[in-house]
Design a protein around this motif. Structure first.
Motif, short mmCIF file in Angstrom:
data_model
loop_
_atom_site.label_atom_id
_atom_site.label_comp_id
_atom_site.label_asym_id
_atom_site.label_seq_id
_atom_site.Cartn_x
_atom_site.Cartn_y
_atom_site.Cartn_z
N SER A 147 -2.46 -17.77 39.94
CA SER A 147 -3.01 -17.40 38.63
C SER A 147 -4.38 -18.00 38.38
O SER A 147 -5.00 -17.70 37.36
N GLY A 170 -4.29 -19.17 34.03
CA GLY A 170 -3.25 -18.92 33.03
C GLY A 170 -2.27 -17.89 33.53
O GLY A 170 -2.64 -16.96 34.24
N ILE A 171 -1.02 -18.08 33.16
CA ILE A 171 0.03 -17.16 33.60
C ILE A 171 0.29 -16.11 32.53
O ILE A 171 0.14 -14.92 32.77
N GLY A 172 0.65 -16.54 31.32
CA GLY A 172 0.88 -15.59 30.23
C GLY A 172 -0.44 -15.23 29.57
O GLY A 172 -0.93 -14.12 29.68
N ALA A 173 -1.02 -16.18 28.90
CA ALA A 173 -2.33 -16.00 28.29
C ALA A 173 -3.39 -16.41 29.30
O ALA A 173 -3.26 -17.43 29.97
N ARG A 174 -4.43 -15.63 29.41
CA ARG A 174 -5.50 -15.94 30.37
C ARG A 174 -6.60 -16.74 29.68
O ARG A 174 -7.03 -16.40 28.58
#
Length: 172
Positions: free
Chosen positions: A74, A89-93
């Motif tokens: 990520s 970031g994984i969910g939010a970049r």
């Protein structure tokens, strides 16, 4: 080079991730988990069953192999003709950028293990924003030379456009 006053096109120079050396232990755990599962399958003591072995091996692989890989995957660094972009970031970049035209200092640090693996840590600082730290950069000397060249080219173009009385936008 474009003529004075004409904006330059932003081109991709490099896109890379941190060196995959941090996945070394994950790879060893994956091999050990598969080996142990194959060995103990149908050879467990009486109170344990095969589904318990498979569940434990699956949880181990998920937590110690898949999660570190997803975190490593990520994070990426992109170098263009105008800027350096760090995404993570994984969910939010999250995204941080540093422009070549503003100029910045380049610091390179290579520890003993980093020299063995052929990597290093680059710190970019322009004196205004927080330093941008690129950890475990593969081919660190090549990336350092590329960044230094891009700063020089961007400043030459900015100086040339300033001398021609144009701010780099058509129609001005």
């Amino acid at each position: 080079m474009p003529p004075p006053g004409v904006p330059t096109e932003e081109l991709l120079i490099a896109r890379f991730r941190a060196h995959a050396r941090r996945l070394f232990w994950s790879a060893l755990i994956l091999i050990a988990a598969f080996g142990a599962t194959a060995y103990f399958y149908d050879n467990l003591p009486a109170p344990f069953e095969n589904w318990m072995l498979l569940a434990a091996a699956g949880a181990l692989v998920l937590l110690l192999v898949v999660v570190p890989y997803v975190i490593w995957y990520s994070r990426s660094v992109t170098v263009t003709t105008r800027r350096v972009i760090v995404n993570h970031g994984i969910g939010a970049r999250n995204r941080r950028e540093m422009s070549h035209a503003r100029g910045y200092t380049i610091g390179v640090r290579r520890g003993v293990l980093q020299r063995i693996w052929g990597v290093g840590t680059i710190t970019l600082s322009n004196g205004v924003d927080a330093p941008l730290r690129l950890a475990n950069v593969p081919n660190v000397t090549l990336v350092h030379e590329t960044l230094a060249d891009q700063i020089e080219v961007s400043q030459i173009l900015a100086h040339r456009d300033a001398q021609s009385g144009s701010d780099g936008y058509p129609g001005s």
